[in-house]
Scaffold this motif. Structure first.
Motif, PDB file in Angstrom:
ATOM      1  N   CYS A  52     -51.146  85.879  44.133  1.00  0.00           N
ATOM      2  CA  CYS A  52     -50.581  85.390  42.874  1.00  0.00           C
ATOM      3  C   CYS A  52     -49.272  86.102  42.549  1.00  0.00           C
ATOM      4  N   PHE A  60     -53.610  78.026  42.925  1.00  0.00           N
ATOM      5  CA  PHE A  60     -54.896  78.004  43.625  1.00  0.00           C
ATOM      6  C   PHE A  60     -54.693  78.332  45.093  1.00  0.00           C
ATOM      7  N   GLN A  71     -57.884  81.725  41.812  1.00  0.00           N
ATOM      8  CA  GLN A  71     -57.106  81.072  40.764  1.00  0.00           C
ATOM      9  C   GLN A  71     -56.153  82.103  40.157  1.00  0.00           C
ATOM     10  N   LYS A  81     -63.010  82.775  41.938  1.00  0.00           N
ATOM     11  CA  LYS A  81     -63.937  81.833  41.308  1.00  0.00           C
ATOM     12  C   LYS A  81     -64.865  81.258  42.362  1.00  0.00           C
ATOM     13  N   HIS A  94     -57.060  71.166  46.189  1.00  0.00           N
ATOM     14  CA  HIS A  94     -57.129  72.212  45.171  1.00  0.00           C
ATOM     15  C   HIS A  94     -58.350  71.998  44.280  1.00  0.00           C
TER      16      HIS A  94
END
Length: 100
Positions: A52, A60, A71, A81, A94
């Motif tokens: 990220c 994602f 996520q 997740k 996704h």
């Protein structure tokens, strides 16, 4: 009393036998979904290598385990997740999708 015990034992034996048959019928791809921890050397987790980026346009990512995904938030926060039971992550969509 003996008859009731015998019926209960027979039902339990049947359920265990059925579970054993189902377990032996899973293919190699399904067995990868049963793994609960990533194998060594995987960089597709928040801890190993956070994919990220703050201000990034992708939110994602794939995870080492097919039943999980990563996520991101707009600040670069990384969250692992899980997909609902019977589904796995599909990076093309996704989304968590049902197994074929």
């Amino acid at each position: 009393m003996y008859t009731m015990t015998k019926k209960i034992f027979s039902a339990l034996f049947f359920m265990v036998a059925l579970a054993a048959v189902r377990a032996t019928n899973t293919n190699a791809e399904d067995k990868r979904d049963l793994i609960t921890e990533p194998m060594g050397g995987c960089s597709k987790t928040c801890e190993a290598e956070n994919p990220c980026k703050a201000g990034g346009d992708q939110f994602f990512f794939e995870h080492c385990l097919r039943r999980k995904f990563i996520q991101c938030d707009e600040f670069g926060g990384c969250f692992e997740k899980g997909c609902p039971r019977g589904t796995r992550w599909n990076q093309d969509f996704h989304a968590c999708v049902h197994k074929r």
